[in-house]
Structures are given as C-alpha cells and as structure tokens.
Design an enzyme around this catalytic site. Structure first.
Site, short mmCIF file in Angstrom:
data_model
loop_
_atom_site.label_atom_id
_atom_site.label_comp_id
_atom_site.label_asym_id
_atom_site.label_seq_id
_atom_site.Cartn_x
_atom_site.Cartn_y
_atom_site.Cartn_z
N LYS A 191 16.81 11.44 5.03
CA LYS A 191 17.47 11.94 3.82
C LYS A 191 17.00 13.35 3.52
O LYS A 191 15.94 13.80 3.97
CB LYS A 191 17.18 11.02 2.62
CG LYS A 191 15.71 10.86 2.22
CD LYS A 191 15.13 11.97 1.36
CE LYS A 191 13.68 11.73 1.00
NZ LYS A 191 13.00 12.94 0.48
N ASP B 265 11.88 5.42 -2.25
CA ASP B 265 12.97 5.93 -1.42
C ASP B 265 13.62 4.85 -0.55
O ASP B 265 14.65 5.09 0.07
CB ASP B 265 12.46 7.04 -0.48
CG ASP B 265 12.15 8.34 -1.21
OD1 ASP B 265 12.56 8.47 -2.38
OD2 ASP B 265 11.51 9.22 -0.60
#
Length: 297
Positions: A10, A137
């Site tokens: 990401k 996350d």
C-alpha cells in the site's frame, strides 16, 4: 494440499495524524491505495506452526511467533478451536520495514489462506475484526483497492478511484521502526496543538477524477517530517525523484521507502531508472494503483 494468497503493498496518499491517545495510539485520517507490488503467502498442513520466507530481504523477516502471518494463523485457529498446525511460506516482494505494509499484507494473506485451507468459512466481517486485532494496516491489506482508514486506521470506508495512477517506489537500505517514527512525531509536536485528522476533500476528488496532477497537488503525510528527522538521507532521494520528472514525492507511510507519483507508465520507468542511477536508494520499483486486496490464487 496448499493454498496460496496474493496480497498487495500500500501507499498512503494522505496520512493525517492526531495527538497521542491515552492508549498510546494516534487517531488517523489515512487514505490507502493498494499498489501492484505483492507478497504471496502459501499455507499447507504441517505437524506444527512454522514459517519460511524467500525473496529480496527475506533474511530480515522474523520466522517466529512475532511474525504477523503466524499470529494470524494462531488467531484464526483459536477462534475455531483448532490447532494452528500449518507451514506458512512467504514469497516476499514487498519491501521489508519500508512503510508499505508488507508485514500487514502477510498477516491478511495468512488469515485468508488458512481460512480456505481449513474450510472454516469465516464471515468477512469476522475476518476484518481479526485483522484489526492483528494491526492497524491489516484490514486494508485484506480489502485492497482504495479506502479511508479512521480510528487508528483499522475502520475502513471504501474510496472511489476514477483511473490508474502510476508510482515509483525507492527502496532504502535498512528499515525504519513504525513505533520509533510515531515517537519522533510526538517529540516534534510536543507543546503544540495537533489538529484532529480529517480526510482531504480535494484529495478524495482527485482520486475520483483519476487525474494524477490533481492528486499530486494534494498528497500529504504527517509522518514525513519525523521520518526525515530520523533518516535525513531520504531528502536526497525525494529530490532525485522530483528532478527526474515525478509529479510529487513523499515518504511512504512511516518510511523509509519513498513514493513518487508520475503522469504515466513511461515516466515512471524513466524516474525509476534515474533514482537507481542517483545512488540515493538501493533500488526503485514501478507499480500501478489501485490493486485488488488479498486474493486466493
């Protein structure tokens, strides 16, 4: 029998950080984009839980119970009252300790892979709750695409993306500890009023439009200053990528990987070559976003 799950890295196109909470975490407005750099997590039955890893920087990956993939397998097994007897192999292509959620990706990948291997059929919302317990996350690594993370980043709202964005990621030597970067954020902001983190409407509009120039004008990362404070050499990498033609440059998450948004794929290749030649990073990788989340292959 084995199951392999592919899971993306990401980049945070916005990372707004609030003041430290009583529990030590920070409230965030964290706009995630999944990018096309992937780890593959393969699970197979075994006589005990064990982990192996291959790929760049595999030597830096812990192969004990602290690994998020091991913790994910143990958490899912405990939920279903079974033993986590599985061999987890991580084929690592996401930079290690690089601010791109590689460890979180492995946790989400192992969770999905073990659920498929064991046939436990865990509902999606329960998998996301387990992800949130593993780390801030990890839920996004499962979901992929684009999302706004609030709370400590684990509460996700999908974000619309109207096109493909092209990136270059410059991988630094060594890693940066995320807790250390947050401690440095607290030190740098001590005695000041830290505003409540909110998502940028201009940034969300830029994602929706698919316009890289509009997105470039709105990128932000409140952890960039503390990452640069701990690793001043990253400033030279950011400058090299900008000089090579990137529309914008920023530290990816807590670093030390730096991210460069470009106008198109050809420019991304040019910027990557210039960064590699600059001597300011170990290597440079190109990738596009958004990318799908954890996927059983």
């Amino acid at each position: 029998m084995s199951v392999t799950v592919r899971v993306p890295a990401k980049v945070n196109v916005q990372l707004s950080v609030g003041a430290a909470r009583p529990d030590g975490f920070h409230d965030l407005a964290n706009v995630f984009l999944a990018v096309g750099l992937y780890d593959e997590v393969t699970v197979a039955p075994a006589d005990r839980l064990r982990i192996t890893c291959s790929g760049p920087d595999a030597a830096q990956v812990p192969l004990d119970a602290s690994n998020l993939a091991a913790r994910a397998a143990s958490a899912l097994a405990a939920r279903h009252g079974i033993a986590p007897d599985v061999h987890i192999h991580i084929d690592k292509d996401i930079p290690v300790a690089g601010g791109m959620a590689g460890g979180s990706a492995d946790g989400a990948g192992a969770l999905l892979a073990c659920d498929a291997l064991w046939g436990t059929g865990t509902p999606r919302e329960d998998l996301l709750a387990l992800c949130a317990e593993l780390g801030s996350d990890v839920p996004f690594s499962l979901v992929g695409g684009a999302a706004l993370g609030t709370g400590r980043g684990e509460r996700l709202t999908p974000v619309e993306v109207g096109g493909t964005f092209h990136w270059v990621f410059a991988v630094a030597d060594g890693g940066l500890s995320t807790p250390a970067v947050y401690r440095e954020f607290d030190r740098l902001t001590e005695g000041t009023r830290v505003p409540e983190p909110v998502a940028s409407d201009a940034l969300l509009d830029a994602l929706r439009s698919g316009d890289p120039k509009a997105l470039a004008a709105t990128l932000s990362n409140d952890l960039q200053a503390p990452a640069l404070s701990l690793r001043p050499s990253l400033a030279a990498t950011l400058a090299a990528g900008t000089e090579a033609g990137a529309l914008a440059a920023l530290v990816s998450g807590s670093g030390p990987t730096t991210a460069f948004l470009t106008e198109d794929e050809a420019t991304a290749r040019k910027v990557a070559a210039a960064l590699t030649a600059s001597g300011t990073c170990r290597t440079a990788r190109t990738a596009a976003s958004p990318a799908p989340g954890a996927t059983v292959l």
